[in-house]
Motif scaffolding. Structure first.
Motif, short mmCIF file in Angstrom:
data_model
loop_
_atom_site.label_atom_id
_atom_site.label_comp_id
_atom_site.label_asym_id
_atom_site.label_seq_id
_atom_site.Cartn_x
_atom_site.Cartn_y
_atom_site.Cartn_z
N PHE A 92 0.83 -1.21 0.00
CA PHE A 92 0.00 0.00 0.00
C PHE A 92 0.86 1.26 0.00
O PHE A 92 0.54 2.25 -0.66
N ALA A 93 1.98 1.24 0.74
CA ALA A 93 2.87 2.41 0.78
C ALA A 93 3.50 2.68 -0.58
O ALA A 93 3.70 3.84 -0.98
N GLN A 94 3.81 1.63 -1.34
CA GLN A 94 4.46 1.80 -2.64
C GLN A 94 3.49 2.14 -3.77
O GLN A 94 3.88 2.80 -4.74
N ASN A 95 2.24 1.71 -3.64
CA ASN A 95 1.34 1.77 -4.80
C ASN A 95 0.07 2.59 -4.59
O ASN A 95 -0.71 2.75 -5.53
N VAL A 96 -0.17 3.09 -3.38
CA VAL A 96 -1.39 3.86 -3.12
C VAL A 96 -1.01 5.30 -2.81
O VAL A 96 -0.35 5.57 -1.79
N PHE A 154 4.68 3.03 6.56
CA PHE A 154 3.98 1.93 7.22
C PHE A 154 4.84 1.38 8.35
O PHE A 154 6.06 1.55 8.37
N ILE A 155 4.18 0.72 9.28
CA ILE A 155 4.84 0.01 10.37
C ILE A 155 4.09 -1.31 10.57
O ILE A 155 2.87 -1.33 10.69
N ARG A 156 4.85 -2.40 10.59
CA ARG A 156 4.26 -3.69 10.96
C ARG A 156 4.69 -4.02 12.39
O ARG A 156 5.85 -3.77 12.76
N TYR A 157 3.75 -4.55 13.15
CA TYR A 157 4.02 -4.85 14.56
C TYR A 157 3.57 -6.28 14.86
O TYR A 157 2.41 -6.62 14.69
N GLN A 158 4.49 -7.10 15.31
CA GLN A 158 4.20 -8.50 15.61
C GLN A 158 4.65 -8.85 17.01
O GLN A 158 5.82 -8.68 17.36
N ALA A 159 3.73 -9.31 17.82
CA ALA A 159 4.09 -9.78 19.16
C ALA A 159 4.85 -11.10 18.99
O ALA A 159 4.43 -11.97 18.22
N PHE A 160 5.94 -11.23 19.73
CA PHE A 160 6.78 -12.41 19.53
C PHE A 160 7.42 -12.81 20.85
O PHE A 160 7.90 -11.96 21.61
N SER A 161 7.44 -14.10 21.13
CA SER A 161 8.06 -14.63 22.34
C SER A 161 9.29 -15.45 21.95
O SER A 161 9.22 -16.26 21.02
N VAL A 162 10.40 -15.23 22.63
CA VAL A 162 11.65 -15.92 22.30
C VAL A 162 12.28 -16.48 23.57
O VAL A 162 11.94 -16.08 24.69
N ASP A 163 13.19 -17.40 23.36
CA ASP A 163 13.99 -17.91 24.47
C ASP A 163 15.26 -17.07 24.60
O ASP A 163 15.97 -16.84 23.62
N VAL A 164 15.53 -16.63 25.82
CA VAL A 164 16.71 -15.81 26.09
C VAL A 164 17.62 -16.59 27.03
O VAL A 164 17.18 -17.15 28.04
N LYS A 165 18.91 -16.62 26.69
CA LYS A 165 19.89 -17.35 27.49
C LYS A 165 20.70 -16.38 28.33
O LYS A 165 21.29 -15.43 27.81
N ASN A 166 20.70 -16.61 29.62
CA ASN A 166 21.46 -15.77 30.55
C ASN A 166 22.35 -16.68 31.37
O ASN A 166 21.92 -17.31 32.33
N GLY A 167 23.62 -16.79 30.95
CA GLY A 167 24.50 -17.77 31.57
C GLY A 167 24.07 -19.16 31.17
O GLY A 167 23.99 -19.49 29.98
N PHE A 170 0.22 -0.66 10.42
CA PHE A 170 -0.19 0.73 10.55
C PHE A 170 0.38 1.51 9.36
O PHE A 170 1.52 1.28 8.96
N VAL A 171 -0.42 2.40 8.81
CA VAL A 171 0.06 3.24 7.72
C VAL A 171 0.03 4.70 8.16
O VAL A 171 -0.77 5.09 9.02
N VAL A 172 0.91 5.48 7.57
CA VAL A 172 0.97 6.92 7.84
C VAL A 172 0.54 7.65 6.58
O VAL A 172 1.10 7.43 5.50
#
Length: 417
Positions: free
Chosen positions: A84-88, A94-107, A221-223
């Motif tokens: 849409f940003a390129q052709n409209v 634009f901003i894409r927002y995705q909730a994401f859960s990851v494994d984090v290693k601490n030691g 989201f679009v601006v």
């Protein structure tokens, strides 16, 4: 003159302590309840209004008819934003927002953390201030990481975390992500609340796969341009979508043994970013906080007015009920030349003094009851919310109106003696 009225009112309060305590506390409880409700309503109606670009940010939503069931959703795929940003015309970003859960290693320990994924221009569109780092470049590197204040303290024990490394599981191996910025904690009245952000990565295969029009797992989201016409942009969006995605849609229908009578092609439109929180028709998800209903604000506002009205009526009844005891005082004042207007001013002054004391007690009660109110309302309201120019003006008006409302009728009645 007013100094004399207030001095007389204070003497009257000290002389009738029981009556004064009942009257003041009755009024202060009503004011405290009203203040708590005002805080709630203010929080509900101030969601997402701290963003500088708020009037130009819109969420992409779609409507689809599946076997007679019409569903409106904010879930989109990878294509909606960039296409849409390129052709409209009228869409400048634009901003894409995705909730994401990851494994984090601490030691040697591994734990799960939320690391949401966004486009690299996230901080150029949304107003989330950074404590350290460059808002323009902090998400350019695919292995960069932006932490909130709380997340930085939790991970490293300090907000001075620029350049430090966090080991995050990427596919099957732990990969070093370098902290490129630390952001202030998101405001309580924000629909987007993140602990950590990393950049969305889109492969060439994903960019060429047209089925990603329909793989919905994030928010887009679009601006819009300053002079863009919203309805015109929506029409152009839909026209481009039909042109670019119709063939893929038909092939997907054949692939899964369905027809256009079973599922219709989605219809896209835009929702103002500041309307999201109070729109219950569109479900939240993918990192956006749960929506609320404006009905709650209307109902609670009516309750606040009702409680305040009851407190004022109670004040009036108590004042008028003991008016006989003041008949001698009023008679003496009139004998020595006191006019009715002066008596009205005196009793209004007393009412305002009562209200002023009640107002101070109400602030204390509000502070003490706020934790309980937060649990009941599922909010995280802070007493610092009271330190707001508009809210202070509201409370000053509330104080004046309450004082005049509670004191006007008794002043008229008493001055007739």
């Amino acid at each position: 003159m007013w100094k004399h009225y207030l001095k007389t009112a204070w003497r009257n309060i000290k002389r009738n302590k029981t009556f004064s305590i009942i009257n003041i506390f009755g009024l202060s409880i009503g004011l405290a309840c009203s203040m708590l409700i005002v805080l709630y309503v203010k929080d509900e109606n101030s969601f997402d209004r701290f963003h500088k670009n708020r009037d130009h940010i819109y969420r992409v939503i779609s409507k689809m008819n599946a076997r007679g069931d019409v569903k409106v959703t904010s879930n989109t795929g990878l294509f909606q934003g960039p296409k849409f940003a390129q052709n409209v015309p009228g869409v400048k970003g634009f901003i894409r927002y995705q909730a994401f859960s990851v494994d984090v290693k601490n030691g040697s320990e591994v734990h799960s953390e939320n690391v949401d994924r966004v486009d690299s221009n996230f901080f150029s569109v949304f107003t989330f201030p950074l404590i350290a780092g460059n808002a323009t470049t902090c998400l350019k590197d695919p292995y960069s990481l932006v932490l909130s204040e709380d997340a930085a303290i939790k991970q490293f024990g300090t907000v001075d975390a620029i350049g430090k490394v966090v080991m995050i599981k990427d596919d099957s191996a732990f990969v070093p992500y370098r902290v490129s910025a630390v952001a202030k904690n998101c405001p309580q009245n924000s629909s987007i609340r993140f602990d950590a952000l990393s950049a969305i990565r889109v492969t060439d295969a994903e960019k060429s796969n047209t089925e990603n029009w329909f793989n919905s797992f994030l928010n887009t989201f679009v601006v819009l341009e300053d002079n863009a016409d919203l309805h015109d942009v929506e029409k152009r969006m839909q026209a481009y979508f039909v042109k670019d995605a119709a063939t893929t849609f038909n092939s997907l229908l054949k692939k899964y043994g369905m027809s256009e009578n079973d599922v219709s092609l989605p219809t896209y439109r835009l929702q103002a970013y500041t309307d999201m929180h109070l729109d219950r028709d569109i479900s939240s998800g993918n990192g956006i906080r749960q929506t609320s209903s404006p009905v709650y604000s209307y109902i609670l506002s009516a309750i606040a007015l009702f409680i305040l009205l009851i407190a004022c009526i109670n004040f009036i009844n108590l004042t008028v009920a003991r008016s006989v005891k003041r008949a001698k005082e009023i008679g003496i004042r009139k004998v020595v030349g006191g006019g009715r207007k002066q008596l009205i001013k005196q009793f209004l002054g007393e009412s305002l003094l009562f209200c002023f004391i009640a107002f101070g007690i109400a602030l204390l009660l509000t502070y003490l009851m706020l934790p309980l109110f937060n649990r009941l309302s599922n909010k995280s309201l802070s007493f610092s919310y009271l330190i707001d120019a508009k809210l202070i003006v509201t409370y000053v008006l509330l104080f004046i109106v309450t004082g005049l409302l509670a004191g006007f009728y008794p002043a008229i009645v008493l001055s007739r003696f």
